[in-house]
Design an enzyme around this catalytic site. Structure first.
Site, PDB file in Angstrom:
ATOM      1  CG  ASP A  64      -1.945   0.985   1.317  1.00 45.14           C
ATOM      2  OD1 ASP A  64      -1.802   2.028   0.654  1.00 45.14           O
ATOM      3  OD2 ASP A  64      -2.937   0.743   2.026  1.00 45.14           O
ATOM      4  CB  ILE A  65       1.117   4.340  -2.101  1.00 45.61           C
ATOM      5  CG1 ILE A  65      -0.347   4.810  -2.150  1.00 45.61           C
ATOM      6  CG2 ILE A  65       1.533   3.663  -3.385  1.00 45.61           C
ATOM      7  CD1 ILE A  65      -0.587   5.976  -3.108  1.00 45.61           C
ATOM      8  CG  PHE A  84       0.770   5.057 -13.030  1.00 47.68           C
ATOM      9  CD1 PHE A  84       0.127   5.542 -14.151  1.00 47.68           C
ATOM     10  CD2 PHE A  84       2.134   4.823 -13.097  1.00 47.68           C
ATOM     11  CE1 PHE A  84       0.818   5.796 -15.322  1.00 47.68           C
ATOM     12  CE2 PHE A  84       2.845   5.073 -14.271  1.00 47.68           C
ATOM     13  CZ  PHE A  84       2.186   5.560 -15.382  1.00 47.68           C
ATOM     14  CB  THR A 128      -7.191  13.213 -13.827  1.00 51.33           C
ATOM     15  OG1 THR A 128      -8.394  13.355 -14.573  1.00 51.33           O
ATOM     16  CG2 THR A 128      -7.482  13.667 -12.407  1.00 51.33           C
ATOM     17  CG  ASP A 129      -9.290  15.560 -18.365  1.00 53.39           C
ATOM     18  OD1 ASP A 129      -9.725  14.808 -17.477  1.00 53.39           O
ATOM     19  OD2 ASP A 129      -9.635  15.465 -19.566  1.00 53.39           O
ATOM     20  CD  GLU A 130     -12.766  13.072 -14.018  1.00 49.94           C
ATOM     21  OE1 GLU A 130     -13.313  13.203 -12.921  1.00 49.94           O
ATOM     22  OE2 GLU A 130     -13.065  12.199 -14.834  1.00 49.94           O
ATOM     23  CE1 TYR A 152      -9.457   9.626  -9.798  1.00 53.22           C
ATOM     24  CE2 TYR A 152     -10.614  11.035 -11.364  1.00 53.22           C
ATOM     25  CZ  TYR A 152      -9.517  10.264 -11.027  1.00 53.22           C
ATOM     26  OH  TYR A 152      -8.463  10.142 -11.910  1.00 53.22           O
ATOM     27  CB  ALA A 154     -12.203  16.790  -4.361  1.00 51.19           C
ATOM     28  CE  LYS A 156      -5.111  11.437  -9.674  1.00 48.81           C
ATOM     29  NZ  LYS A 156      -4.069  10.371  -9.511  1.00 48.81           N
TER      30      LYS A 156
HETATM   31  P1  NAD Z   1      -6.716   1.764 -12.249  1.00 48.24           P
HETATM   32  O1  NAD Z   1      -7.848   1.867 -11.287  1.00 48.24           O
HETATM   33  O2  NAD Z   1      -6.823   0.857 -13.429  1.00 48.24           O
HETATM   34  O3  NAD Z   1      -5.397   1.331 -11.469  1.00 48.24           O
HETATM   35  C1  NAD Z   1      -5.042   1.826 -10.221  1.00 48.24           C
HETATM   36  C2  NAD Z   1      -4.002   0.893  -9.638  1.00 48.24           C
HETATM   37  O4  NAD Z   1      -3.607   1.425  -8.356  1.00 48.24           O
HETATM   38  C3  NAD Z   1      -4.517  -0.536  -9.393  1.00 48.24           C
HETATM   39  O5  NAD Z   1      -3.567  -1.470  -9.848  1.00 48.24           O
HETATM   40  C4  NAD Z   1      -4.678  -0.597  -7.885  1.00 48.24           C
HETATM   41  O6  NAD Z   1      -4.496  -1.898  -7.354  1.00 48.24           O
HETATM   42  C5  NAD Z   1      -3.578   0.354  -7.426  1.00 48.24           C
HETATM   43  N1  NAD Z   1      -3.821   0.923  -6.094  1.00 48.24           N
HETATM   44  C6  NAD Z   1      -4.970   1.453  -5.618  1.00 48.24           C
HETATM   45  N2  NAD Z   1      -4.813   1.846  -4.343  1.00 48.24           N
HETATM   46  C7  NAD Z   1      -3.520   1.584  -4.012  1.00 48.24           C
HETATM   47  C8  NAD Z   1      -2.746   1.768  -2.849  1.00 48.24           C
HETATM   48  N3  NAD Z   1      -3.262   2.321  -1.749  1.00 48.24           N
HETATM   49  N4  NAD Z   1      -1.445   1.385  -2.865  1.00 48.24           N
HETATM   50  C9  NAD Z   1      -0.900   0.811  -3.975  1.00 48.24           C
HETATM   51  N5  NAD Z   1      -1.607   0.600  -5.098  1.00 48.24           N
HETATM   52  C10 NAD Z   1      -2.896   0.984  -5.128  1.00 48.24           C
HETATM   53  O7  NAD Z   1      -6.410   3.249 -12.690  1.00 48.24           O
HETATM   54  P2  NAD Z   1      -5.886   3.831 -14.072  1.00 48.24           P
HETATM   55  O8  NAD Z   1      -7.051   4.131 -14.926  1.00 48.24           O
HETATM   56  O9  NAD Z   1      -4.778   2.981 -14.577  1.00 48.24           O
HETATM   57  O10 NAD Z   1      -5.305   5.225 -13.564  1.00 48.24           O
HETATM   58  C11 NAD Z   1      -3.957   5.326 -13.136  1.00 48.24           C
HETATM   59  C12 NAD Z   1      -3.680   6.749 -12.730  1.00 48.24           C
HETATM   60  O11 NAD Z   1      -3.944   7.622 -13.820  1.00 48.24           O
HETATM   61  C13 NAD Z   1      -4.571   7.236 -11.584  1.00 48.24           C
HETATM   62  O12 NAD Z   1      -3.784   8.018 -10.729  1.00 48.24           O
HETATM   63  C14 NAD Z   1      -5.634   8.074 -12.271  1.00 48.24           C
HETATM   64  O13 NAD Z   1      -6.084   9.094 -11.417  1.00 48.24           O
HETATM   65  C15 NAD Z   1      -4.857   8.639 -13.439  1.00 48.24           C
HETATM   66  N6  NAD Z   1      -5.635   8.946 -14.635  1.00 48.24           N
HETATM   67  C16 NAD Z   1      -6.494   8.020 -15.172  1.00 48.24           C
HETATM   68  C17 NAD Z   1      -7.186   8.325 -16.341  1.00 48.24           C
HETATM   69  C18 NAD Z   1      -8.146   7.351 -16.960  1.00 48.24           C
HETATM   70  O14 NAD Z   1      -8.932   7.756 -17.833  1.00 48.24           O
HETATM   71  N7  NAD Z   1      -8.162   6.086 -16.597  1.00 48.24           N
HETATM   72  C19 NAD Z   1      -6.991   9.569 -16.967  1.00 48.24           C
HETATM   73  C20 NAD Z   1      -6.121  10.497 -16.380  1.00 48.24           C
HETATM   74  C21 NAD Z   1      -5.430  10.150 -15.225  1.00 48.24           C
HETATM   75  O1  DAU Z   2     -10.830  12.608 -17.570  1.00 46.50           O
HETATM   76  C1  DAU Z   2      -9.926  11.717 -16.966  1.00 46.50           C
HETATM   77  C2  DAU Z   2     -10.699  10.785 -16.083  1.00 46.50           C
HETATM   78  O2  DAU Z   2     -11.449   9.945 -16.946  1.00 46.50           O
HETATM   79  C3  DAU Z   2      -9.830   9.956 -15.161  1.00 46.50           C
HETATM   80  O3  DAU Z   2      -9.165  10.808 -14.263  1.00 46.50           O
HETATM   81  C4  DAU Z   2     -10.653   8.934 -14.397  1.00 46.50           C
HETATM   82  O4  DAU Z   2      -9.798   8.092 -13.650  1.00 46.50           O
HETATM   83  C5  DAU Z   2     -11.443   8.111 -15.375  1.00 46.50           C
HETATM   84  O5  DAU Z   2     -12.309   7.243 -14.669  1.00 46.50           O
HETATM   85  C6  DAU Z   2     -12.247   8.992 -16.314  1.00 46.50           C
HETATM   86  O6  DAU Z   2     -13.345   9.646 -15.613  1.00 46.50           O
HETATM   87  P1  DAU Z   2     -14.781   9.860 -16.295  1.00 46.50           P
HETATM   88  O7  DAU Z   2     -15.783   9.991 -15.243  1.00 46.50           O
HETATM   89  O8  DAU Z   2     -14.723  10.914 -17.333  1.00 46.50           O
HETATM   90  O9  DAU Z   2     -14.881   8.447 -17.056  1.00 46.50           O
HETATM   91  P2  DAU Z   2     -16.093   7.424 -17.200  1.00 46.50           P
HETATM   92  O10 DAU Z   2     -15.667   6.366 -18.158  1.00 46.50           O
HETATM   93  O11 DAU Z   2     -16.625   6.990 -15.890  1.00 46.50           O
HETATM   94  O12 DAU Z   2     -17.199   8.331 -17.907  1.00 46.50           O
HETATM   95  C7  DAU Z   2     -16.937   8.910 -19.182  1.00 46.50           C
HETATM   96  C8  DAU Z   2     -18.216   9.591 -19.674  1.00 46.50           C
HETATM   97  O13 DAU Z   2     -19.201   8.588 -19.930  1.00 46.50           O
HETATM   98  C9  DAU Z   2     -18.851  10.530 -18.667  1.00 46.50           C
HETATM   99  O14 DAU Z   2     -19.461  11.609 -19.362  1.00 46.50           O
HETATM  100  C10 DAU Z   2     -19.929   9.683 -18.004  1.00 46.50           C
HETATM  101  C11 DAU Z   2     -20.356   8.768 -19.138  1.00 46.50           C
HETATM  102  N1  DAU Z   2     -20.800   7.413 -18.702  1.00 46.50           N
HETATM  103  C12 DAU Z   2     -19.972   6.687 -17.924  1.00 46.50           C
HETATM  104  C13 DAU Z   2     -20.330   5.425 -17.492  1.00 46.50           C
HETATM  105  C14 DAU Z   2     -19.410   4.606 -16.622  1.00 46.50           C
HETATM  106  C15 DAU Z   2     -22.045   6.924 -19.096  1.00 46.50           C
HETATM  107  O15 DAU Z   2     -22.811   7.595 -19.812  1.00 46.50           O
HETATM  108  N2  DAU Z   2     -22.404   5.681 -18.668  1.00 46.50           N
HETATM  109  C16 DAU Z   2     -21.616   4.914 -17.871  1.00 46.50           C
HETATM  110  O16 DAU Z   2     -22.011   3.785 -17.510  1.00 46.50           O
END
Ligand code: NAD
Ligand code: DAU
Length: 344
Positions: A64-65, A84, A128-130, A152, A154, A156
């Site tokens: 765990d981090i 990550f 993230t862009d969020e 989420y 907030a 980040k």
């Molecule tokens: P993910 O949920 O697929 O992976 C997260 C990983 O972190 C998992 O392997 C999980 O086991 C590990 N983890 C969770 N809590 C932990 C802890 N306390 N200690 C150690 N490991 C832990 O996420 P992802 O989509 O690969 O995202 C990775 C990073 O990129 C995140 O920081 C996310 O905020 C950021 N990000 C994601 C997206 C996206 O669209 N998926 C976009 C922009 C930024």
């Molecule tokens: O923008 C970067 C972010 O993108 C990352 O930081 C997050 O980790 C990642 O989860 C993602 O967040 P979003 O909330 O944008 O992604 P999600 O796939 O959940 O939703 C994308 C869009 O689709 C959003 O407008 C909500 C919509 N959606 C999502 C789901 C899961 C639906 O309409 N139906 C759904 O079931």
């Protein structure tokens, strides 16, 4: 002192983007040594690293981090941390924010302390862009204020504040990337693209939030991983960098593309109750990162073809993730589901 990053601690390296980064670096750089620290939550799995398992340059540690002792033991052995690790799904943060604060904020603090103690050459925060919040017009630039709106986002943003403060207060050479919505192989099937693809392959309804008009900028996972590497090696310490493609794709467009590529009927589209506080648009200005030599290579249509093909050929992988726990979460999260929304 020349930048010599040979040994990386990659937290969350068994997740979606982290594992893509690990696979890519091991392929691209013969000299790299990587330790992955991952808690293996529901979202992480060593299976995601199967393609590189056995590589002598890679070590996997489950942990765990937020555990300072475990982090220190590994941080002592590396030149940089790439963070990550996070709870990453907005909908889950709306159901229960505690784990998000614990991992995304407190966990980042623990990593920053270790980076400081062991005088690391770089600390890369994958953000993230969020963090900018909903963007009604124009595009977010890196110096814009952060206005996160979901627990989420907030968490980040809170992590980013700490990362920035460690640069100002202690001179820690930090970098931040703010990536847009990422998709591709190995993504847990809770996010829209893998959820819709796997539901379509199972002939289940695709739940579209609200009117389906919210837009996202979808970035292919290998492009995102390459952008993080580029910023890590070439970025200016203390800076944040946006990583996006500039495209805007709505929820309805995602559903239509998935159904077309999977050869399934439009009748699988189903509109459900909107996500609370749904951000209707994110949009990034990426001019800061371009001089570092990064640009996305995979446009949305091509990325979707690659992603659908991967999910078609990795049924066992995603079926294991669509477990009874997953469907429990699904029933708690979605409201207004039709009868064909969950497997019978
Ligand atoms: P993910 O949920 O697929 O992976 C997260 C990983 O972190 C998992 O392997 C999980 O086991 C590990 N983890 C969770 N809590 C932990 C802890 N306390 N200690 C150690 N490991 C832990 O996420 P992802 O989509 O690969 O995202 C990775 C990073 O990129 C995140 O920081 C996310 O905020 C950021 N990000 C994601 C997206 C996206 O669209 N998926 C976009 C922009 C930024
Ligand atoms: O923008 C970067 C972010 O993108 C990352 O930081 C997050 O980790 C990642 O989860 C993602 O967040 P979003 O909330 O944008 O992604 P999600 O796939 O959940 O939703 C994308 C869009 O689709 C959003 O407008 C909500 C919509 N959606 C999502 C789901 C899961 C639906 O309409 N139906 C759904 O079931």
């Amino acid at each position: 002192m020349a930048l010599r990053l040979r040994r990386l601690l990659v937290t969350g390296g068994a997740g979606f983007i982290g594992s893509a980064f690990v696979r890519q670096r091991l392929t691209a750089d013969p000299e790299i040594q990587i330790i992955v620290l991952d808690k293996l939550t529901y979202a992480g799995s060593e299976e995601n690293l199967a393609e590189v398992a056995g590589d002598p340059r890679l070590r996997f540690v489950q942990g765990d981090i937020a555990d300072a002792k475990a982090v220190d033991a590994l941080a002592a052995e590396v030149d940089a941390i790439v963070n990550f690790a996070a709870e990453s799904h907005v909908d889950r943060s709306l159901l229960d924010a505690g784990a998000f604060v614990q991992t995304d904020v407190y966990g980042t603090y623990v990593l920053l302390e270790a980076a400081r103690k062991f005088r690391h050459q770089r600390f890369m925060q994958v953000s993230t862009d969020e963090v900018y919040g909903e963007v009604k017009d124009g595009r977010s630039r890196e110096d814009d204020p952060l206005r996160p709106r979901s627990p989420y986002a907030a968490s980040k943003a809170g992590a980013e504040m700490l990362v920035g403060a460690y640069h100002v207060s202690y001179g820690l050479p930090i970098l931040v990337t703010r990536g847009s919505n990422t998709y591709g192989p190995y993504q847990f099937p809770e996010k829209i693209i893998p959820l819709f693809i796997t539901n379509a392959l199972q002939d289940l309804a695709l739940p579209i939030y609200g009117n389906g008009a919210a837009v996202r900028d979808y970035l292919y996972v290998d492009d995102h991983a390459a952008g993080i590497a580029r910023v890590l090696w070439k970025g200016e310490p203390g800076q944040a960098y946006n990583l996006g493609t500039g495209s805007e794709v709505s929820g309805v467009q995602v559903a239509d593309t998935v159904l077309e590529l999977c050869g399934k009927p439009k009748s699988l589209k189903h509109y459900v109750k909107d996500r609370p506080g749904h951000d209707y648009r994110y949009a990034l200005d990426t001019r800061r990162v371009l001089p570092l030599g990064w640009r996305p290579g995979v446009e949305f249509r091509r990325g979707m073809e690659l992603t659908v093909a991967w999910f078609r050929t990795h049924q066992a992988w995603w079926q294991r993730r669509k477990s009874p726990e997953f469907w429990d979460y699904y029933r708690r999260n979605y409201h207004g589901l039709p009868a064909n929304a969950v497997p019978q």
